[in-house]
Design an enzyme around this catalytic site. Sequence first.
Site: not given
Ligand code: GAL
Length: 681
Positions: A115, A153-154, A159, A161, A164, A317, A365-366, A368
Amino acid sequence: MIDKTVADNRLLHGGDYNPDQWLDYPEILKDDLRLMKLAKANTFTLGVFAWSALEPTEGEFQFDWLDERIEAIYQMGGRVILATPSGARPAWMSKKYPEVLRTTENRMKMLHGGRHNHCFSSPIYREKVAIINRKLAERYGNHPALLMWHISNEYSGDCHCELCQDNFRNWLKKKYGTLDKLNHAWWGPFWSHTITDWLEVESPSSIGESMVHGLNLDWKRFVTDQTIDFYKHEIVPLREISPSIPITTNFMADTHDLIPFQSLNYSEFAKHVDIVSWDCYPAWHNDWEETKDLAAKVGFINDLYRSLKQQPFLIMESTPSGVNWHDVNKTKRPGMHLLSSMQFIAHGSDSVLYFQWRKSRGSSEKFHGAVVDHDNSETNRVFQEVSAVGGALEKIAEVKGTHKQARVAIVYDWENNWALNDAQGFSDSTKQYPQTLQKHYQSFWKKDISVDIVTLNQELASYDLVIAPMLYMMSLDTISKLENYVANGGTLVSSYISGLVNETDLAHLSGWPATLKRIFGIDVKETDTLYPKDRNTLTYNGKQYEIKDYCTIFERKEANILATYMEDFYQENPAVVENCYGKGKAYFIGARTEQAFLDDFYEELQKEGNLDSEREILHKEGVSVQRRDSAECYYLFVMNFTEQKQAVTLKESFFDLLTQEIKQEQIELLPYEVRVLKREK
Ligand code: GAL
C-alpha cells in the site's frame, strides 16, 4: 464556509472500522453494533483501504455495503469519518495501468502489492482518484452521519519515474529560473557536477547522484509539495460538494524514539488541512527507557502536532493493546490504556481513536491490537479497558475544544533536520536533532510547564522563552527573525551546530554570521566532534556536568560566561554564555550535556521568567500535570507515569471529573492512575 471544528460535542472515541473485510460474515457485522455501544464508541473511520470493495472492477461501483454501515452507525447515534481510498488500489488498476505503480530511487518499477505506493504524478491515478472521490462526496457528502473527510492514509514515500522527474525539473525551473542559479545553489563545479541542460537533472539515487546536498534538500522539498499537490487534487470534489465538512489526513511519527515523521514537512502540509490528526503508537513498557521518559516523548510529539495549527488536534489511530510492527509487540499493562489515552487529551487532542475496531482474520495485521479480538468478546481485558476509556471520555466531554497556552516554545524545523542528517561531518550516529529537542523539552515537562513546539513559519513574539538548539540551517531571514525576537525582549537559547549553512545548504562565508555573533556576544570558531566514549566536563554554578558528542569552541566577545570546559585543549574556554541584546537575552549552550545540566540551567531561566509560578500541584518526578483552558475554567490532567504509588499535594481544591468528587490537599495516585481536575477561573 468550512466549519473548522468537529461538529459533535463529544470527545471522539472509536476508530478505523473495516467492514469491507467482513462482508461475508453478516453475524459479525450485526454484532459490531452491539459491541460499539458497549465500548462507548461514537465515531468510526470507514473506507480507508476499501477501494476494491467500492470499485471491484473498473467503472462498476458498489456502495450498498457502505450505505448500510453508515446508516447503521448513524441510527446507533454514532458518526463517521469517511476516508478516500487512495492509500491502496485494486489489482485491476495496476494491471491495466502500470503507470500508477511507483518507481524506486534505484529506478526499479514496483509490482502491484502493499500500500502507500502509487505514483503521485500519474495522470491516470489522479483521474481514478478524482472519480471515486467525487462519487463518495455525491453519495455521502451531505449525510448527517458524516463528521469529517480523511484523505488517503499516512501519505509517504516518493516516486522516481519519468513523469515525476519531469515534474521535479519544472519545480526547479520555477524555483531557480536559470541553471546558473541552480548550479550556484547546488555548488555545481564540485566533482564537475555543473548542470548544462534541465534534462540532466535526475532525482537523488543510490545508483546515481546522492552527494549533492542542495539537490537532496530540493528533492525532499519537492516531494512535500508534490504530496500536498496530490492531496489538494483529492479534495477538489469534497470541497465542492460538502464545503462545510472539515478535512484531515493522518500524520505519523517515526517509531522507536517517537520523533516527528521525517520524510514530509508537516509544517507545510498542516496549512492545507482543517484539523491536524495523527497516529500515535508509543512502545509502552519497553526495555530501554523508563515509562516517564517515554511519556515525555509522547508529550513532545503531541505538543508539536498540536502547535502546527495552534488548535485541538485528533488522535486518529492508536492501539488499545499492542501493535504488530514493533520489534517486540508488548501489550499495555492494566491501567496504561486509560492513562495513555488521557495523555492525548491532556496535550490537546479531542479524540481517542484506534486502529482498528475489529482484529482482521487474516493477512499481516491479524495480531495487531484491536478493540474486538478474534474471540468477539466484550468480557476480555482489552475490551473492558476500552470501554472504561469510553466512559471516562464521556465524563470529561466538556474539555473538548479547550486550548493549551504556552509561554515557552521549542523550535523544530523539518528542513533543518533533512540538511543536518545529510551533512557529512560531525557524527552520523550522534547528530540526533529531534532527540536533542526531546531532552530540552523534558526539563519543562518535569515541571509541568506547557511548551509549544513551533516551526519557523510561526510567530515567536508571544513567547517569553524560545529554545532553538542545533539549528544548523539558518537563512538570513531566520537569523533576522531570531534577532527581532531577542531585540524586542525575548529570551532565546541556541546551541552547538547552529547557524552553519544557509537555506540551500551552502556554508555561511566569513565565519559565523555577523548577526548571530551580535545576538550571542560570541564568535564560534570550531565544532569538536567526540567519539562515543569520549567525555568532557563543564562547570556551572559550582557543579560539574558531563559532556559528550559535541563541543563548540568559541570566543567570548560581549557575553557573560556561565560555564567553562574542564578538559582538553579548550580547557577553561567558555562552554555556556549569556548575552544581553536589545531588550532581551540570548544563551548559547556550546556542548551536549547530560540531562541534569539542562534541568538546572532551565530551572534558572524558569525562575527568572516566572515560568513555573502557576504550579498548583506538587509531586515527584514521573507524575505529569498538563493543563487545558476554557474561558471560564481550567482542567489539570494529573498522570502517574510510574510503577509506584505517588503522593500528590494540591495547593487548591479541585473538582475531579472522573470520580465527581471534590479533591483537596493530599491525594494518592496508584501506578498509572490519572485524575482530571477542574477549577473555575
Ligand atoms: C498505521 C496505519 C494503519 C495500520 C496501523 C497499524 O500506520 O495507518 O492502517 O496499519 O498503522 O499500527
